[in-house]
Structure formats: C-alpha cells, structure tokens
Design a protein around this motif. Structure first.
Motif, PDB file in Angstrom:
ATOM      1  N   GLY A  99       0.863  -0.992   0.096  1.00 37.74           N
ATOM      2  CA  GLY A  99      -0.111   0.060  -0.065  1.00 37.74           C
ATOM      3  C   GLY A  99       0.729   1.272  -0.093  1.00 37.74           C
ATOM      4  N   SER A 100       0.186   2.500   0.065  1.00 41.22           N
ATOM      5  CA  SER A 100       0.650   3.726   0.025  1.00 41.22           C
ATOM      6  C   SER A 100       0.465   4.506   1.123  1.00 41.22           C
ATOM      7  N   LEU A 101       1.138   5.650   1.758  1.00 43.63           N
ATOM      8  CA  LEU A 101       1.049   6.615   2.499  1.00 43.63           C
ATOM      9  C   LEU A 101       1.722   7.755   2.042  1.00 43.63           C
ATOM     10  N   ARG A 102       1.204   8.886   2.347  1.00 42.48           N
ATOM     11  CA  ARG A 102       1.994  10.350   2.084  1.00 42.48           C
ATOM     12  C   ARG A 102       1.816  11.082   3.485  1.00 42.48           C
ATOM     13  N   LEU A 103       3.117  11.307   3.544  1.00 46.33           N
ATOM     14  CA  LEU A 103       3.474  11.967   5.123  1.00 46.33           C
ATOM     15  C   LEU A 103       3.351  13.452   4.499  1.00 46.33           C
ATOM     16  N   SER A 104       3.181  14.307   5.668  1.00 44.98           N
ATOM     17  CA  SER A 104       3.310  15.946   5.505  1.00 44.98           C
ATOM     18  C   SER A 104       3.958  16.470   6.602  1.00 44.98           C
ATOM     19  N   CYS A 105       4.648  17.466   6.613  1.00 44.05           N
ATOM     20  CA  CYS A 105       5.563  18.165   7.587  1.00 44.05           C
ATOM     21  C   CYS A 105       5.195  19.450   7.234  1.00 44.05           C
ATOM     22  N   THR A 106       4.601  20.392   8.232  1.00 39.51           N
ATOM     23  CA  THR A 106       4.210  21.749   8.406  1.00 39.51           C
ATOM     24  C   THR A 106       5.425  22.409   8.945  1.00 39.51           C
ATOM     25  N   VAL A 107       6.319  23.240   8.632  1.00 40.18           N
ATOM     26  CA  VAL A 107       7.101  24.060   9.228  1.00 40.18           C
ATOM     27  C   VAL A 107       6.601  25.454   9.382  1.00 40.18           C
ATOM     28  N   SER A 108       6.949  25.883  10.698  1.00 37.74           N
ATOM     29  CA  SER A 108       6.475  27.217  11.240  1.00 37.74           C
ATOM     30  C   SER A 108       7.860  28.081  11.979  1.00 37.74           C
TER      31      SER A 108
ATOM     32  N   PHE B 110      15.777  16.592   0.697  1.00 39.35           N
ATOM     33  CA  PHE B 110      15.367  17.587  -0.271  1.00 39.35           C
ATOM     34  C   PHE B 110      15.981  18.950   0.296  1.00 39.35           C
ATOM     35  N   THR B 111      17.206  19.544  -0.494  1.00 38.55           N
ATOM     36  CA  THR B 111      18.108  20.527  -0.143  1.00 38.55           C
ATOM     37  C   THR B 111      17.277  21.881  -0.563  1.00 38.55           C
ATOM     38  N   LEU B 112      17.804  22.800   0.058  1.00 37.62           N
ATOM     39  CA  LEU B 112      17.389  24.309  -0.119  1.00 37.62           C
ATOM     40  C   LEU B 112      17.627  24.631  -1.556  1.00 37.62           C
ATOM     41  N   SER B 113      18.514  24.131  -2.212  1.00 35.81           N
ATOM     42  CA  SER B 113      18.710  24.252  -3.741  1.00 35.81           C
ATOM     43  C   SER B 113      18.209  23.325  -4.692  1.00 35.81           C
ATOM     44  N   GLY B 114      17.188  22.530  -4.108  1.00 31.83           N
ATOM     45  CA  GLY B 114      16.132  21.639  -5.093  1.00 31.83           C
ATOM     46  C   GLY B 114      16.734  20.261  -5.416  1.00 31.83           C
TER      47      GLY B 114
ATOM     48  N   SER C 194       9.182  15.633  -1.721  1.00 32.70           N
ATOM     49  CA  SER C 194       9.052  16.698  -2.284  1.00 32.70           C
ATOM     50  C   SER C 194       8.581  18.016  -1.485  1.00 32.70           C
ATOM     51  N   ARG C 195       8.712  19.113  -1.681  1.00 31.46           N
ATOM     52  CA  ARG C 195       8.606  20.231  -0.819  1.00 31.46           C
ATOM     53  C   ARG C 195       7.832  21.444  -1.614  1.00 31.46           C
TER      54      ARG C 195
ATOM     55  N   LYS D 215       3.920  27.076   0.702  1.00 34.73           N
ATOM     56  CA  LYS D 215       3.234  26.409   1.813  1.00 34.73           C
ATOM     57  C   LYS D 215       4.159  26.007   3.271  1.00 34.73           C
ATOM     58  N   ASN D 216       5.446  26.274   3.151  1.00 37.09           N
ATOM     59  CA  ASN D 216       6.440  25.832   4.036  1.00 37.09           C
ATOM     60  C   ASN D 216       5.964  24.355   4.411  1.00 37.09           C
ATOM     61  N   MET D 217       6.073  23.406   3.482  1.00 34.92           N
ATOM     62  CA  MET D 217       5.593  21.972   3.834  1.00 34.92           C
ATOM     63  C   MET D 217       6.756  21.144   2.848  1.00 34.92           C
ATOM     64  N   VAL D 218       6.896  19.970   3.556  1.00 35.27           N
ATOM     65  CA  VAL D 218       7.732  19.015   2.933  1.00 35.27           C
ATOM     66  C   VAL D 218       6.872  17.654   3.026  1.00 35.27           C
ATOM     67  N   PHE D 219       6.785  16.826   1.916  1.00 35.73           N
ATOM     68  CA  PHE D 219       6.285  15.615   1.886  1.00 35.73           C
ATOM     69  C   PHE D 219       6.934  14.602   1.676  1.00 35.73           C
ATOM     70  N   LEU D 220       6.408  13.158   2.066  1.00 31.74           N
ATOM     71  CA  LEU D 220       6.932  12.071   1.640  1.00 31.74           C
ATOM     72  C   LEU D 220       5.818  10.906   1.071  1.00 31.74           C
ATOM     73  N   GLN D 221       6.091  10.865   0.059  1.00 31.14           N
ATOM     74  CA  GLN D 221       5.095   9.865  -0.754  1.00 31.14           C
ATOM     75  C   GLN D 221       5.875   8.367  -0.935  1.00 31.14           C
ATOM     76  N   MET D 222       4.917   7.563  -0.005  1.00 34.94           N
ATOM     77  CA  MET D 222       5.435   6.336   0.304  1.00 34.94           C
ATOM     78  C   MET D 222       4.768   5.055  -0.494  1.00 34.94           C
ATOM     79  N   ASP D 223       5.359   4.503  -1.515  1.00 38.39           N
ATOM     80  CA  ASP D 223       4.445   3.313  -2.410  1.00 38.39           C
ATOM     81  C   ASP D 223       5.211   2.002  -2.154  1.00 38.39           C
ATOM     82  N   ARG D 224       4.396   1.078  -2.629  1.00 37.55           N
ATOM     83  CA  ARG D 224       4.876  -0.242  -2.447  1.00 37.55           C
ATOM     84  C   ARG D 224       5.518  -0.449  -0.937  1.00 37.55           C
TER      85      ARG D 224
END
Length: 120
Positions: free
Chosen positions: A16-25, A51-55, A70-71, A75-84
């Motif tokens: 299965g899959s999950l998508r994690l989110s991280c919100t930074v402030s 994921f570095t600040l330079s991309g 991805s980031r 929105k000041n967010m970073v994500f982790l898409q986890m598949d398989r």
C-alpha cells in the motif's frame, strides 16, 4: 518558536501507500535542507530522504524507487510519498530541518514523529 508537525501516518497493508506531510513554522523555510528520518524501537534513527534548499534530492537505498520527497516553499511544507510499502518500513517517521537563519545561526530542528505501521 520553531515547529515541525508531521501528519499522515497510519496502518496500511504491505504494498500500500501513504503520504506524509510536515508543516514548518517559525523559520525561513527556503534557507533549510529538509529531511525525513525513521526510527524503529531499539534501533538508531536513520536517514530516509533529503530535499535541499537548492532543489536536490537523495534517498537511502532501502527506499529508493519506492519513496518520493517533495517540498512546497510557498506553503512551508515537505512531503514523503511512500509506495509499495513493506513491513520493514514500519517505524516512527520524523521531519527534520537543517540550515542557517538570516543572521547566520545554525539550526537543527525535529518534528514529534508520526507512526507508520505496515502489516497484513
């Protein structure tokens, strides 16, 4: 106050899959490299993806080809898409920010973690 808040963890079946989110402030998001780590009880924390600040992106061998970081700087967010997903992916996943503020002060910040459990 700097805060990193993860969400999106849960229980999924193998494959299965999950998508994690991280919100930074509390910091200038574009000045920091963003990473995902994970930790199994009784084991040391290990790096998953960056994921570095330079991309630039990079992945640990055990997730390469299955996970995508991805980031969204607007929105000041970073994500982790986890598949398989595999049972051995079961861990607490942590969001991490590393960089320097505008005055040059180094910072390393952690979220509280979100549990991912992969089980049938």
């Amino acid at each position: 106050q700097v805060q990193l808040v993860e969400s999106g963890g849960g229980l999924v079946e193998p494959g299965g899959s999950l998508r994690l989110s991280c919100t930074v402030s509390g910091l200038t998001f574009s000045r920091y490299d963003m990473r995902w780590y994970r930790q199994v009880l009784g084991k040391q924390r290990e790096s998953v993806a960056v994921f570095t600040l330079s991309g630039d992106t990079a992945y640990s061998d055990f997730v390469k080809g299955r996970f995508t970081i991805s980031r969204d700087n607007d929105k000041n967010m970073v994500f982790l898409q986890m598949d398989r997903l595999k049972p051995e992916d079961t861990a607490v996943y942590y969001c991490n920010a590393e960089g320097r503020s505008a005055d040059g002060t180094y910072g390393l910040f952690w979220g509280q973690g979100t549990q991912v459990t992969v089980s049938s």
